[in-house]
Design a protein around this motif. Structure first.
Motif, PDB file in Angstrom:
ATOM      1  N   UNK A  53       0.860  -1.340  -0.057  1.00 32.61           N
ATOM      2  CA  UNK A  53      -0.175  -0.119  -0.162  1.00 32.61           C
ATOM      3  C   UNK A  53       1.044   1.297   0.148  1.00 32.61           C
ATOM      4  N   UNK A  54       1.930   1.248   0.740  1.00 34.16           N
ATOM      5  CA  UNK A  54       2.818   2.322   0.807  1.00 34.16           C
ATOM      6  C   UNK A  54       3.858   2.335  -0.180  1.00 34.16           C
ATOM      7  N   UNK A  55       4.249   1.236  -0.618  1.00 34.21           N
ATOM      8  CA  UNK A  55       5.354   1.225  -1.872  1.00 34.21           C
ATOM      9  C   UNK A  55       4.793   1.342  -3.140  1.00 34.21           C
ATOM     10  N   UNK A  56       4.072   2.355  -3.717  1.00 35.72           N
ATOM     11  CA  UNK A  56       3.217   2.349  -4.920  1.00 35.72           C
ATOM     12  C   UNK A  56       4.280   1.975  -6.196  1.00 35.72           C
ATOM     13  N   UNK A  57       5.596   2.396  -6.133  1.00 34.66           N
ATOM     14  CA  UNK A  57       6.216   2.120  -7.412  1.00 34.66           C
ATOM     15  C   UNK A  57       6.384   0.708  -7.531  1.00 34.66           C
ATOM     16  N   UNK A  58       6.753   0.038  -6.454  1.00 35.69           N
ATOM     17  CA  UNK A  58       7.079  -1.440  -6.439  1.00 35.69           C
ATOM     18  C   UNK A  58       5.696  -2.118  -6.884  1.00 35.69           C
ATOM     19  N   UNK A  59       4.610  -1.664  -6.213  1.00 33.40           N
ATOM     20  CA  UNK A  59       3.289  -2.315  -6.692  1.00 33.40           C
ATOM     21  C   UNK A  59       3.150  -2.363  -8.122  1.00 33.40           C
ATOM     22  N   UNK A  60       3.373  -0.929  -8.648  1.00 31.96           N
ATOM     23  CA  UNK A  60       3.088  -0.976 -10.049  1.00 31.96           C
ATOM     24  C   UNK A  60       3.912  -1.929 -10.948  1.00 31.96           C
ATOM     25  N   UNK A  61       5.380  -1.837 -10.323  1.00 38.61           N
ATOM     26  CA  UNK A  61       6.256  -2.771 -10.940  1.00 38.61           C
ATOM     27  C   UNK A  61       5.728  -4.241 -10.879  1.00 38.61           C
ATOM     28  N   UNK A  62       5.304  -4.636  -9.728  1.00 33.87           N
ATOM     29  CA  UNK A  62       5.008  -5.964  -9.925  1.00 33.87           C
ATOM     30  C   UNK A  62       3.671  -6.400 -10.799  1.00 33.87           C
ATOM     31  N   UNK A  73      10.589 -11.847  -7.368  1.00 35.82           N
ATOM     32  CA  UNK A  73      11.802 -11.509  -6.405  1.00 35.82           C
ATOM     33  C   UNK A  73      12.796 -10.667  -7.145  1.00 35.82           C
ATOM     34  N   UNK A  74      12.844 -10.550  -8.210  1.00 36.48           N
ATOM     35  CA  UNK A  74      13.899  -9.637  -9.099  1.00 36.48           C
ATOM     36  C   UNK A  74      13.288  -8.099  -8.663  1.00 36.48           C
ATOM     37  N   UNK A  75      11.931  -7.898  -8.812  1.00 37.98           N
ATOM     38  CA  UNK A  75      11.592  -6.627  -8.909  1.00 37.98           C
ATOM     39  C   UNK A  75      11.577  -6.203  -7.478  1.00 37.98           C
ATOM     40  N   UNK A  76      11.233  -7.205  -6.460  1.00 37.79           N
ATOM     41  CA  UNK A  76      11.437  -6.813  -4.961  1.00 37.79           C
ATOM     42  C   UNK A  76      13.029  -6.428  -4.552  1.00 37.79           C
ATOM     43  N   UNK A  83      19.017  -8.893  -1.193  1.00 37.14           N
ATOM     44  CA  UNK A  83      19.050 -10.351  -1.813  1.00 37.14           C
ATOM     45  C   UNK A  83      18.123 -11.218  -0.904  1.00 37.14           C
ATOM     46  N   UNK A  84      17.406 -12.021  -1.829  1.00 38.53           N
ATOM     47  CA  UNK A  84      16.338 -12.818  -1.280  1.00 38.53           C
ATOM     48  C   UNK A  84      16.674 -14.178  -1.418  1.00 38.53           C
ATOM     49  N   UNK A  85      17.234 -15.057  -0.438  1.00 37.88           N
ATOM     50  CA  UNK A  85      17.644 -16.308  -0.593  1.00 37.88           C
ATOM     51  C   UNK A  85      16.984 -17.488  -0.112  1.00 37.88           C
ATOM     52  N   UNK A  86      15.979 -18.032  -0.912  1.00 36.16           N
ATOM     53  CA  UNK A  86      15.209 -19.532  -0.418  1.00 36.16           C
ATOM     54  C   UNK A  86      16.165 -20.123   0.829  1.00 36.16           C
TER      55      UNK A  86
END
Length: 451
Positions: A53-62, A73-76, A83-86
């Motif tokens: 809700x707060x991160x509008x640019x990321x939301x639009x990117x997703x 995961x790349x967009x985030x 880095x996001x590591x499983x």
């Protein structure tokens, strides 16, 4: 604060078949706090937090990305420079309902990246998920008619307002809460006077975490009422923001009618009390809206209480409750000073506050109650629940009056293993009727009916 549901979240995290976890519940019941507290304790060094809700640019990117976990995961990762590591990282997605792509992608995370721990929640997420009344509280299956939702690929946990035991702990009475949570009525009986006083206060404060926190800090019931009024105002904004324009007035009418409906001698919901000539079909959609939003709870009538209980429900007859006893008091304009009036608080609105409390406690401890009434309409049991040993009636009495005429009718007709009666009277472990004080009802019921 300590929330009991944290133990369930920890259990989910350690499961070898872990699916993405979605926390469901009404606005301001503490979902965001739970996610952050879990992250703090279980993933203190490697949590990625996203608020869509707060991160509008990321939301639009997703929304522009495809649904593959790699793309999401790349967009985030790029947006937050992380880095996001499983197997190592916890991904927390707050307000996930703001991105249909993010919500739908959970299906593919479950299938393609099972090692990544994902926990999500959002205000009014229930509206996006659209689970039906029959499916709510069941397994992990949302309503398939929603199509894009990850059917069967996520784990749901319902977050309720704080139970009475959590409230006692939340205001700093940890040892008393430990004793209370054992569910042993005899063990807490020596503290009955203090617990009854705390219960009066809980009826006014309720279980919304912010209200409990303000009460702990200030001991000021007027400040608590201000918090509750702000929550109710936020709900009204939600009606306007998220409902169809044609539904807004009906939602408001239904929502504000709940206290007066509960105050009636016959608490079955009566549509004609909303306005002359009102019919069920006119309000089915808005009733479902309030249910999906987590703000209202329907308790359906059962005429023949047999297992499985839900199969015998009459879905045309129900009582309607709100989700928090403190908010019910605020909606009813009940003066906080009523807490000082002895046991009068328990008998206000013909015991509606007591019924609301009992329902909350049952739901907080995993029960999905119905109510029973006979066809003649001269006998009614406030709640019936199922357990490992059968179906059990629970009569909720206001004050210390424990006359049980309806229980006699019920027991003669259906012969349950035993009946439960809850009031302010002392505990009594009878063979046919077990009296449980209101303040220890929640943790006691499961122990009794599953034994």
């Amino acid at each position: 604060m300590k929330r009991d549901i944290l133990d369930q979240i920890l259990s989910w995290n350690s499961s070898p078949r872990r699916k993405p976890l979605i926390l469901m519940g009404a606005r301001q019941v503490g979902k965001t706090w739970l996610m952050n507290e879990f992250a703090r304790t279980a993933y203190p060094q490697d949590t990625v937090y996203v608020n869509l809700m707060k991160m509008k640019t990321l939301r639009n990117s997703l929304e522009q990305a495809d649904l593959s976990p790699q793309a999401i995961l790349e967009r985030i990762g790029v947006a937050l420079d992380v880095d996001i590591t499983p197997g190592k990282t916890l991904l927390v997605i707050d307000e996930i309902q703001e991105s249909s792509h993010a919500l739908t992608s959970l299906k593919f995370f479950n299938e393609d990246v099972p090692g990544l721990a994902i926990i999500a929640a959002g205000s009014l997420l229930g509206l996006a998920v659209g689970r039906s009344k029959e499916e709510r509280g069941a397994a992990d299956e949302p309503n398939e008619s929603r199509g894009s939702f990850p059917v069967g690929k996520v784990k749901f946990l319902d977050v309720h307002p704080m139970s009475f035991c959590e409230f006692v702990r939340g205001i700093g009475r940890n040892r008393l809460a430990d004793l209370l949570c054992t569910g042993e009525p005899e063990a807490v009986q020596p503290y009955a006077e203090e617990l009854t006083d705390l219960l009066r206060r809980y009826f006014v404060v309720g279980g919304m975490p912010e209200a409990v926190d303000v009460y702990r800090e200030t001991n000021d019931l007027r400040a608590v009422r201000e918090v509750q009024e702000n929550i109710l105002a936020a709900y009204d904004v939600d009606f306007v923001k998220h409902a169809q324009p044609s539904q807004i007035q009906k939602i408001r009418l239904l929502w504000h009618a709940i206290p007066s409906q509960l105050a009636k001698e016959n608490k079955k919901f009566v549509y004609t009390a909303l306005k002359a000539g009102a019919r069920a079909r006119e309000y089915e959609t808005v009733l479902q809206w309030l249910d999906d939003a987590g703000m209202a709870k329907q308790v359906f009538r059962v005429g023949t209480p047999r297992l499985p209980l839900r199969s015998y429900c009459d879905f045309s007859a129900f009582k309607l409750y709100v989700h928090d006893v403190g908010l019910l008091g605020a909606m009813s304009d009940l003066s906080p000073s009523a807490v000082l009036d002895g046991d009068a608080l328990f008998t206000n609105f013909k015991g509606a506050m007591t019924e609301q409390f009992v329902l909350q406690e049952l739901m907080a401890y995993g029960h999905s109650p119905c109510y029973w009434s006979n066809d003649a309409g001269n006998a009614e049991i406030e709640f019936v629940i199922q357990g490992g040993r059968g179906v059990f009636p629970i009569e909720a009495k206001a004050g210390i009056n424990t006359q049980a005429k309806s229980l006699k009718v019920y027991r003669k007709a259906f012969g349950p293993p035993f009946a439960l009666r809850t009031s302010l009277a002392p505990c009594h472990d009878g063979e046919e009727i077990k009296d449980i004080p209101l303040f220890v009802l929640g943790p006691s019921v499961g122990r009794l009916v599953e034994a």
